[in-house]
Design an enzyme around this catalytic site. Structure first.
Site, PDB file in Angstrom:
ATOM      1  N   ASP A  68       0.831  -1.208   0.000  1.00  0.00           N
ATOM      2  CA  ASP A  68       0.000   0.000   0.000  1.00  0.00           C
ATOM      3  C   ASP A  68       0.864   1.254   0.000  1.00  0.00           C
ATOM      4  O   ASP A  68       1.979   1.247   0.522  1.00  0.00           O
ATOM      5  CB  ASP A  68      -0.887   0.036   1.265  1.00  0.00           C
ATOM      6  CG  ASP A  68      -1.987  -1.021   1.219  1.00  0.00           C
ATOM      7  OD1 ASP A  68      -2.320  -1.479   0.111  1.00  0.00           O
ATOM      8  OD2 ASP A  68      -2.497  -1.375   2.289  1.00  0.00           O
ATOM      9  N   ASP A 110      -6.743   2.084   7.735  1.00  0.00           N
ATOM     10  CA  ASP A 110      -5.408   2.607   8.069  1.00  0.00           C
ATOM     11  C   ASP A 110      -5.486   4.117   8.292  1.00  0.00           C
ATOM     12  O   ASP A 110      -6.565   4.718   8.220  1.00  0.00           O
ATOM     13  CB  ASP A 110      -4.363   2.233   6.999  1.00  0.00           C
ATOM     14  CG  ASP A 110      -4.639   2.883   5.639  1.00  0.00           C
ATOM     15  OD1 ASP A 110      -5.437   3.838   5.575  1.00  0.00           O
ATOM     16  OD2 ASP A 110      -4.045   2.428   4.647  1.00  0.00           O
TER      17      ASP A 110
END
Length: 280
Positions: A68, A110
């Protein structure tokens, strides 16, 4: 004339590179962005003109599994015939160090997302957290995050989500956790070391741990410390080492890491129709 010969040599060396190596992906850019920068650097060093991107396609390069944007660490890169070996890398085991934050949930799971929930966490002890980790070790079922590179009708779920389209959660799927341990506990923060198989999402793990503790949690930081045999300490090339010579050295060094590396001829016959792994 002489400089033309030198550039020719660099280009020849670049296009003859073949195998797997690892680079450091910093926090911020996408994995594809890091790969494109690496490709640009190498083509520029070799003096290759990228007119109409035609020559760009000739340099076969791909990565062995997306990290990511918000994550950092080991990104395995295949170059030349090494791109054919990336599929097995995707399935290989990976190690991560993750920092979780108790008491907050976000839509992306996140720190990049919007906060969707806040819950008290003061009652949670280090022992509670350690006990819960046992439930997430071994072969478990995991629902992947909505914001992810997984696709629906050819488009990434994250792209659909950002456009505001309704996205149904993908069904839970089997994933494997080889080891999971608590490294630090300083509420609301906790640090985990995770070793897992392919297709595993650490931010889903952090979120699920929060739910299991009757609160919520989101991933603050993620670093991939190992992918297959490539480790952050020993094998990863930082940006200042993205040169043809350094990569050639690294490829040589890393050959010994790969399981009884078969000859490239054998690779060709094993996967006759396989093309270079695309770098999304």
């Amino acid at each position: 004339e002489a400089s033309g010969v030198v550039l020719g040599k660099s280009a020849d060396k670049l296009f003859s590179l073949s195998g797997l190596f690892a680079v450091y992906k910093p926090k911020g850019p996408t994995s594809a962005g890091v790969l494109n920068l690496l490709k640009e650097r190498l083509l520029a060093e070799a003096g290759v003109q990228t007119n109409g991107n035609k020559r760009n396609q000739v340099l076969k390069i791909g990565h062995g599994g997306t990290l990511d944007s918000a994550a950092a660490g080991v990104l395995v890169v295949g170059i030349g015939k090494g791109t054919k070996m990336l599929r097995t890398m995707l399935a290989g085991s990976k190690k991560y160090t993750a920092v979780g934050l108790l008491g907050k949930a976000t839509d992306t799971l996140d720190a990049t997302g919007k906060v969707t929930e806040e819950k008290p966490y003061d009652q949670i002890t280090k022992g509670d957290l350690e006990n819960v980790l046992q439930k997430f070790t071994g072969d478990i079922m995991q629902v992947p995050p909505l914001y992810s590179a997984l696709k629906k009708d050819g488009e990434r779920l994250s792209t659909l989500m950002k456009r505001g389209e309704a996205v149904e959660a993908k069904p839970a799927r089997p994933v494997r956790v080889y080891s999971l341990s608590l490294q630090q506990f300083q509420p609301p923060l906790f640090t985990l070391d995770v070793e897992c198989g392919g297709g595993f999402y650490v931010r889903s793990l952090v979120s699920d741990i929060g739910k299991e503790l009757s609160t919520c949690a989101t991933m603050q930081e993620l670093t991939r410390t190992k992918h297959g045999p490539f480790t952050l300490e020993e094998h990863t090339l930082y940006e200042d080492k993205w040169t043809i010579d350094e990569i050639a050295r690294s490829l040589e060094h890393c050959t010994s890491l790969l399981p009884g590396e078969p000859s490239h001829k054998k690779l060709k016959t094993e996967h006759p129709g396989e093309t270079a792994v695309s770098c999304e």
